[in-house]
Scaffold this active site. Structure first.
Site, PDB file in Angstrom:
ATOM      1  N   TRP A  20     -33.681  25.887 -19.978  1.00  0.00           N
ATOM      2  CA  TRP A  20     -32.676  27.111 -20.615  1.00  0.00           C
ATOM      3  C   TRP A  20     -32.054  27.798 -19.268  1.00  0.00           C
ATOM      4  O   TRP A  20     -31.190  28.512 -19.293  1.00  0.00           O
ATOM      5  CB  TRP A  20     -33.048  27.956 -21.627  1.00  0.00           C
ATOM      6  CG  TRP A  20     -34.288  28.819 -21.190  1.00  0.00           C
ATOM      7  CD1 TRP A  20     -34.531  29.870 -20.424  1.00  0.00           C
ATOM      8  CD2 TRP A  20     -35.724  28.350 -21.857  1.00  0.00           C
ATOM      9  NE1 TRP A  20     -35.825  30.219 -20.550  1.00  0.00           N
ATOM     10  CE2 TRP A  20     -36.865  29.249 -21.331  1.00  0.00           C
ATOM     11  CE3 TRP A  20     -36.116  27.320 -22.590  1.00  0.00           C
ATOM     12  CZ2 TRP A  20     -37.886  29.066 -21.582  1.00  0.00           C
ATOM     13  CZ3 TRP A  20     -37.574  27.173 -22.720  1.00  0.00           C
ATOM     14  CH2 TRP A  20     -38.465  28.014 -22.225  1.00  0.00           C
ATOM     15  N   ARG A  21     -32.851  27.666 -18.113  1.00  0.00           N
ATOM     16  CA  ARG A  21     -32.246  28.128 -16.851  1.00  0.00           C
ATOM     17  C   ARG A  21     -31.302  27.369 -16.142  1.00  0.00           C
ATOM     18  O   ARG A  21     -30.665  27.463 -15.066  1.00  0.00           O
ATOM     19  CB  ARG A  21     -33.588  28.509 -15.813  1.00  0.00           C
ATOM     20  CG  ARG A  21     -34.252  29.645 -16.650  1.00  0.00           C
ATOM     21  CD  ARG A  21     -35.778  29.993 -15.657  1.00  0.00           C
ATOM     22  NE  ARG A  21     -36.317  31.145 -16.077  1.00  0.00           N
ATOM     23  CZ  ARG A  21     -37.249  31.434 -15.870  1.00  0.00           C
ATOM     24  NH1 ARG A  21     -38.093  30.759 -14.991  1.00  0.00           N
ATOM     25  NH2 ARG A  21     -37.992  32.463 -16.213  1.00  0.00           N
ATOM     26  N   GLU A  33     -34.235  32.199 -26.565  1.00  0.00           N
ATOM     27  CA  GLU A  33     -34.668  33.447 -26.576  1.00  0.00           C
ATOM     28  C   GLU A  33     -35.245  33.866 -28.005  1.00  0.00           C
ATOM     29  O   GLU A  33     -36.207  34.512 -27.958  1.00  0.00           O
ATOM     30  CB  GLU A  33     -33.481  34.621 -26.538  1.00  0.00           C
ATOM     31  CG  GLU A  33     -32.835  34.561 -25.000  1.00  0.00           C
ATOM     32  CD  GLU A  33     -33.560  34.959 -23.947  1.00  0.00           C
ATOM     33  OE1 GLU A  33     -34.810  35.949 -24.286  1.00  0.00           O
ATOM     34  OE2 GLU A  33     -33.739  34.510 -23.080  1.00  0.00           O
ATOM     35  N   LEU A  76     -44.769  29.305 -35.819  1.00  0.00           N
ATOM     36  CA  LEU A  76     -44.478  30.117 -34.725  1.00  0.00           C
ATOM     37  C   LEU A  76     -44.796  31.657 -35.499  1.00  0.00           C
ATOM     38  O   LEU A  76     -44.485  32.382 -34.528  1.00  0.00           O
ATOM     39  CB  LEU A  76     -43.106  30.208 -34.334  1.00  0.00           C
ATOM     40  CG  LEU A  76     -42.563  28.911 -33.290  1.00  0.00           C
ATOM     41  CD1 LEU A  76     -41.167  28.893 -33.278  1.00  0.00           C
ATOM     42  CD2 LEU A  76     -43.268  29.319 -32.050  1.00  0.00           C
ATOM     43  N   TYR A  78     -43.531  34.821 -37.841  1.00  0.00           N
ATOM     44  CA  TYR A  78     -42.349  35.397 -38.102  1.00  0.00           C
ATOM     45  C   TYR A  78     -41.131  34.677 -38.713  1.00  0.00           C
ATOM     46  O   TYR A  78     -39.973  34.599 -38.022  1.00  0.00           O
ATOM     47  CB  TYR A  78     -42.074  36.245 -36.690  1.00  0.00           C
ATOM     48  CG  TYR A  78     -42.820  37.053 -35.979  1.00  0.00           C
ATOM     49  CD1 TYR A  78     -42.779  38.554 -36.372  1.00  0.00           C
ATOM     50  CD2 TYR A  78     -43.597  36.659 -35.293  1.00  0.00           C
ATOM     51  CE1 TYR A  78     -43.547  39.088 -35.636  1.00  0.00           C
ATOM     52  CE2 TYR A  78     -44.464  37.384 -34.567  1.00  0.00           C
ATOM     53  CZ  TYR A  78     -44.589  38.840 -34.628  1.00  0.00           C
ATOM     54  OH  TYR A  78     -45.572  39.478 -34.327  1.00  0.00           O
ATOM     55  N   TYR A 116     -31.972  43.400 -27.250  1.00  0.00           N
ATOM     56  CA  TYR A 116     -32.581  42.617 -26.150  1.00  0.00           C
ATOM     57  C   TYR A 116     -32.011  41.064 -26.150  1.00  0.00           C
ATOM     58  O   TYR A 116     -31.656  40.797 -24.957  1.00  0.00           O
ATOM     59  CB  TYR A 116     -34.184  42.474 -26.278  1.00  0.00           C
ATOM     60  CG  TYR A 116     -34.456  41.180 -25.593  1.00  0.00           C
ATOM     61  CD1 TYR A 116     -35.037  41.243 -24.236  1.00  0.00           C
ATOM     62  CD2 TYR A 116     -34.798  40.076 -26.268  1.00  0.00           C
ATOM     63  CE1 TYR A 116     -35.487  40.201 -23.591  1.00  0.00           C
ATOM     64  CE2 TYR A 116     -35.414  38.930 -25.859  1.00  0.00           C
ATOM     65  CZ  TYR A 116     -35.500  38.982 -24.334  1.00  0.00           C
ATOM     66  OH  TYR A 116     -35.853  37.918 -23.359  1.00  0.00           O
ATOM     67  N   ASP A 134     -37.764  43.725 -22.483  1.00  0.00           N
ATOM     68  CA  ASP A 134     -38.930  43.157 -23.431  1.00  0.00           C
ATOM     69  C   ASP A 134     -40.318  43.518 -22.913  1.00  0.00           C
ATOM     70  O   ASP A 134     -40.391  44.321 -21.761  1.00  0.00           O
ATOM     71  CB  ASP A 134     -38.895  41.511 -23.384  1.00  0.00           C
ATOM     72  CG  ASP A 134     -39.390  41.062 -21.856  1.00  0.00           C
ATOM     73  OD1 ASP A 134     -39.397  41.646 -20.728  1.00  0.00           O
ATOM     74  OD2 ASP A 134     -39.430  39.755 -21.708  1.00  0.00           O
ATOM     75  N   CYS A 204     -46.144  50.733  -5.566  1.00  0.00           N
ATOM     76  CA  CYS A 204     -46.348  50.861  -6.823  1.00  0.00           C
ATOM     77  C   CYS A 204     -47.412  51.904  -7.205  1.00  0.00           C
ATOM     78  O   CYS A 204     -48.526  51.785  -6.797  1.00  0.00           O
ATOM     79  CB  CYS A 204     -46.828  49.235  -7.357  1.00  0.00           C
ATOM     80  SG  CYS A 204     -47.524  49.384  -9.176  1.00  0.00           S
TER      81      CYS A 204
END
Length: 349
Positions: A20-21, A33, A76, A78, A116, A134, A204
């Site tokens: 997907w990139r 997503e 998956l 959900y 998101y 996220d 950091c």
């Protein structure tokens, strides 16, 4: 040090090559997503490939049946997301002529798309300067900037959202959003982050104060509810009795078997459970316990027992949700993964 520069530079060196990139197709990005939410890439990638193969265009997804979508989604969890995806595809077909929108304001109005997802799609497909938040991004920002406000509190969500939106200014949203999420997934990991080779280590806050395991802060939720499902397996002339789960509970519209839910674990022989089975299946029913499983969901732990019945009569109503199916139809029905695993292990094909 320029935080954004270091994040993007790291990304260019270490990013994963994910399908997907290589596209700005909002439909493909949407698929990735939704599937990848709360799922590791290694687990979600095969699902993404299967969905894209089955539904290469939004029109294909919209014209599928809910059962077909849930069957592909199986495993998956959900499941409401799978149903929402199906609804969203049909919405886009009707409201947008089958062209998946790329603007945040249009995306946020679609079912199952929150801040998101709308931010991710609009930034990746159209370069809209919407910062994504996220779990990976929360973690990176909390550790680097030393923010102890709980990420799942109202105050925390606003604080992190304001910061993230400030940081994306002047950046290429397509690259920067991907970069900070990837950095959190691979470098600034939840456990054992690789701080010794981190380009952000000097400034950091968490690294300087040894707070990597303390940040980010999250308000603890209630412990998961325990439930006890006792499944009744009945076979007849090569068919098996199944039940379609209804709205208002877990696994809505998936298929399992007739069951008796008890307040606690019912060892066998258990007088109360045996009595309930006899009410449903006759006094002469023969009950054979087969296997017990523990199935962990986000908010519930399901303790499952399977009982094979013989010499039964059916004293309960068979409606549209309860029916006999052959083994081939059984394979094609959408099911909770705990049911699929049982079928594969114990039902003769």
């Amino acid at each position: 040090m320029n935080f954004q520069y270091e994040i993007v530079n790291w990304y260019q060196l270490y990013k994963r090559d994910l399908p997907w990139r290589h596209t700005q197709d909002a439909y493909v990005i949407w698929l990735s997503e939704i599937i990848m939410q709360q799922t590791r890439v290694e687990q979600g990638l095969p699902y993404f490939n299967r969905f894209l193969e089955a539904f290469p265009r939004l029109e294909d997804f919209a014209s599928a049946t809910e059962a077909e979508v849930l069957r592909l989604w199986q495993g998956l969890g959900y499941y409401s997301r799978g149903r929402n995806m199906h609804h969203t595809a049909q919405q886009v077909l009707v409201l947008h002529g089958g062209v998946f929108p790329v603007e945040y304001d249009a995306l946020i109005k679609l079912k199952g798309i929150g801040d998101y997802t709308a931010s991710a799609i609009s930034s990746f497909a159209a370069g809209e300067a919407r910062a994504v938040l996220d779990g990976n991004v929360f973690r990176v920002l909390s550790r680097f900037f030393g923010i102890a406000t709980p990420i799942n509190s109202t105050e925390g969500k606003k604080e992190f959202s304001d910061l993230a939106q400030e940081l994306i200014k002047g950046q290429n949203p397509m690259i920067y959003n991907q970069a900070i999420m990837e950095f959190g997934a691979l470098q600034c990991k939840p456990k054992s982050p690789d701080c010794e080779v981190c380009p952000l280590q000097v400034q950091c806050y968490a690294n300087r104060h040894n707070l990597q395991q303390a940040l980010p802060v999250k308000i603890k939720k209630m412990p998961p509810k325990k439930r006890f499902f006792n499944y009744l397996i009945m076979e007849q002339d090569g068919d098996i009795l199944v039940k379609k789960r209804q709205a208002g509970d877990i696994w809505q519209h998936l298929y399992d078997f007739p069951l008796i839910e008890t307040d606690g674990e019912a060892g066998f022989p258990d007088e109360a459970l045996t009595s309930e089975i006899r009410k449903l299946c006759g006094d002469q029913v023969v009950i054979k316990p087969l296997v017990a499983k523990k199935h962990v969901l986000t908010h519930q732990i399901i303790y499952v027992q399977f009982f094979v019945l013989a010499n039964y009569i059916i004293n309960f109503k068979q409606d549209a949700g309860v029916k006999w199916v052959g083994k081939m139809e059984l394979d094609n029905l959408p099911q909770p993964i705990v049911i699929t695993n049982f079928i594969n292990a114990y039902i003769t094909k």
